[in-house]
Design a protein around this motif. Structure first.
Motif, PDB file in Angstrom:
ATOM      1  N   LEU A 127      -1.427   0.995   4.222  1.00 58.20           N
ATOM      2  CA  LEU A 127      -2.867   0.874   4.007  1.00 58.20           C
ATOM      3  C   LEU A 127      -3.155   0.548   2.549  1.00 58.20           C
ATOM      4  N   GLY A 128      -2.369   1.161   1.647  1.00 60.97           N
ATOM      5  CA  GLY A 128      -2.529   0.870   0.233  1.00 60.97           C
ATOM      6  C   GLY A 128      -2.203  -0.570  -0.077  1.00 60.97           C
ATOM      7  N   ILE A 129      -1.188  -1.130   0.591  1.00 65.85           N
ATOM      8  CA  ILE A 129      -0.843  -2.533   0.393  1.00 65.85           C
ATOM      9  C   ILE A 129      -1.983  -3.434   0.845  1.00 65.85           C
ATOM     10  N   LYS A 130      -2.591  -3.071   1.973  1.00 70.52           N
ATOM     11  CA  LYS A 130      -3.710  -3.872   2.464  1.00 70.52           C
ATOM     12  C   LYS A 130      -4.841  -3.907   1.437  1.00 70.52           C
ATOM     13  N   LYS A 131      -5.157  -2.724   0.864  1.00 73.45           N
ATOM     14  CA  LYS A 131      -6.195  -2.662  -0.155  1.00 73.45           C
ATOM     15  C   LYS A 131      -5.763  -3.448  -1.387  1.00 73.45           C
ATOM     16  N   GLY A 132      -4.465  -3.339  -1.718  1.00 70.68           N
ATOM     17  CA  GLY A 132      -3.961  -4.063  -2.871  1.00 70.68           C
ATOM     18  C   GLY A 132      -4.069  -5.561  -2.710  1.00 70.68           C
TER      19      GLY A 132
ATOM     20  N   GLY B 188      -2.391  -6.577  -7.447  1.00 67.65           N
ATOM     21  CA  GLY B 188      -3.262  -5.748  -6.613  1.00 67.65           C
ATOM     22  C   GLY B 188      -2.485  -4.690  -5.860  1.00 67.65           C
ATOM     23  N   ILE B 189      -1.326  -5.075  -5.331  1.00 68.73           N
ATOM     24  CA  ILE B 189      -0.483  -4.128  -4.608  1.00 68.73           C
ATOM     25  C   ILE B 189      -0.033  -3.004  -5.537  1.00 68.73           C
ATOM     26  N   GLN B 190       0.385  -3.374  -6.756  1.00 67.31           N
ATOM     27  CA  GLN B 190       0.847  -2.373  -7.712  1.00 67.31           C
ATOM     28  C   GLN B 190      -0.283  -1.421  -8.095  1.00 67.31           C
ATOM     29  N   GLN B 191      -1.467  -1.975  -8.363  1.00 66.65           N
ATOM     30  CA  GLN B 191      -2.596  -1.136  -8.743  1.00 66.65           C
ATOM     31  C   GLN B 191      -3.009  -0.207  -7.605  1.00 66.65           C
ATOM     32  N   ALA B 192      -2.977  -0.721  -6.369  1.00 70.60           N
ATOM     33  CA  ALA B 192      -3.332   0.112  -5.220  1.00 70.60           C
ATOM     34  C   ALA B 192      -2.354   1.256  -5.051  1.00 70.60           C
ATOM     35  N   ALA B 193      -1.067   0.981  -5.296  1.00 69.34           N
ATOM     36  CA  ALA B 193      -0.056   2.027  -5.186  1.00 69.34           C
ATOM     37  C   ALA B 193      -0.311   3.134  -6.210  1.00 69.34           C
ATOM     38  N   ILE B 194      -0.690   2.740  -7.434  1.00 76.27           N
ATOM     39  CA  ILE B 194      -0.984   3.722  -8.481  1.00 76.27           C
ATOM     40  C   ILE B 194      -2.212   4.556  -8.106  1.00 76.27           C
TER      41      ILE B 194
END
Length: 355
Positions: A264-269, A289-295
């Motif tokens: 889900l975080g990847i999707k948001k990223g 975006g993926i990296q920022q969402a993971a953080i």
């Protein structure tokens, strides 16, 4: 959901953007916003019949913030002010208050009264207040506030729901198609398994399998999964078992839904990355975006774990967590958060990692 319900909820949530602050990110608030009609139908069926759902409903967060500007971050509550219309055409504002903290709060009925009269005084509107208590204290049922002296009398009484009462109605919960039945089941098992991680693993898988069997849409499954996953936090080793068992179940049922929080975080990223990609290149933007969402997710998971275990977390501690950009460190701190015995112990670990 039928088409009318989807139209109503789409109207109500057309501007809903998932926030990132501690309070606004609460899945309780998210689940209440997504399933407001189901919430009313499940807990307050008499009220549900009086509302003209064809006219939709509107969340009045800005109006509520005007009377509660100093609400403490970390207090486990969700307050929602909602505009609805009755079958008669009359407009009514409803104040929904969910007390999530796991302890008795003597000031709770007074706070219900203060919110009510502030809203009435500020907007000159009829306000209907109602409350849901999510604690595990059987005899704590504060449904009124008042006082009297020298012939003066003041009294306010509000409808009150106690979630632990549904323990005795488990069969009805299992047989219900209302999404809030699953929300209540999840909360009850969250309370029952607080010191039993193996039992929590069993019930987390059981509830999610039940979610799949209900025949909900993909969006409903993802939304309800987020709520289950947030409440039913597992130690790292059991969480790995959970992911593997769930993957096997999904494969066997041929239901390749996007369910894990990481995905889900990847999707948001990807969504964030696409926006950044307009200026920096689509591929680069997606990766960032993926990296920022993971953080963001790792930070929020850490704060949620602390609040679930210790209720109120100091603002200074939350501020330090918000400054950490290392996902590896955040995961280490998350593991520490679910194993330490006190906030003081966690503070020392945080100090060592962030010096």
């Amino acid at each position: 959901m039928n088409s009318d319900e989807r139209l109503t909820e789409k109207t109500a949530n057309s501007k809903n953007v998932r926030p990132t602050s501690v309070d606004a990110d609460s899945p309780w608030k998210e689940i209440l916003e997504r399933y407001f009609r189901h919430f009313i139908a499940f807990f307050f069926p008499a009220i549900q019949q009086d509302i003209d759902w064809k006219k939709g409903y509107e969340f009045l967060d800005k109006e509520l913030q005007k009377i509660t500007p100093l609400s403490a971050i970390g207090r486990r509550t969700v307050d929602k002010l909602v505009r609805v219309w009755l079958q008669t055409g009359k407009e009514i504002w409803t104040l929904i208050h969910i007390e999530i903290q796991g302890k008795v709060e003597p000031q709770f009925p007074k706070r219900m009264f203060v919110y009510h009269y502030r809203l009435f005084d500020h907007f000159d509107r009829q306000i209907v207040s109602m409350a849901v208590l999510a604690d595990n204290r059987k005899n704590w049922r504060p449904d009124c506030f008042g006082y009297s002296r020298w012939g003066f009398k003041l009294n306010i009484r509000f409808p009150l729901i106690k979630l632990i009462d549904y323990h005795s109605h488990w069969d009805q919960l299992e047989g219900s198609d209302n999404p809030f039945a699953l929300v209540v089941m999840t909360h009850l098992k969250f309370l029952d398994t607080q010191k039993m991680p193996e039992d929590r693993l069993f019930w987390k898988l059981t509830l999610i399998k039940k979610l799949y069997r209900k025949g909900y849409s993909r969006d409903d499954i993802v939304s309800l999964f987020r709520f289950i996953d947030w409440l039913m936090i597992l130690p790292e080793d059991l969480d790995e078992r959970f992911k593997k068992d769930l993957a096997v179940y999904e494969e066997g049922k041929r239901m390749p839904y996007v369910t894990s929080i990481e995905r889900l975080g990847i999707k948001k990223g990807i969504e964030i990355g696409i926006q950044q990609g307009i200026q920096q290149g689509i591929q680069q933007g997606i990766q960032q975006g993926i990296q920022q969402a993971a953080i963001l997710h790792a930070r929020q998971a850490l704060v949620d774990a602390l609040e679930t275990r210790f209720n109120k977390v100091p603002k200074t501690m939350i501020a330090k967590i918000r400054k950490i950009d290392d996902t590896v460190l955040l995961k280490q701190l998350f593991k520490t958060a679910i194993t330490v015995s006190s906030l003081k112990e966690f503070r020392e670990a945080l100090k060592q990692h962030t010096i």
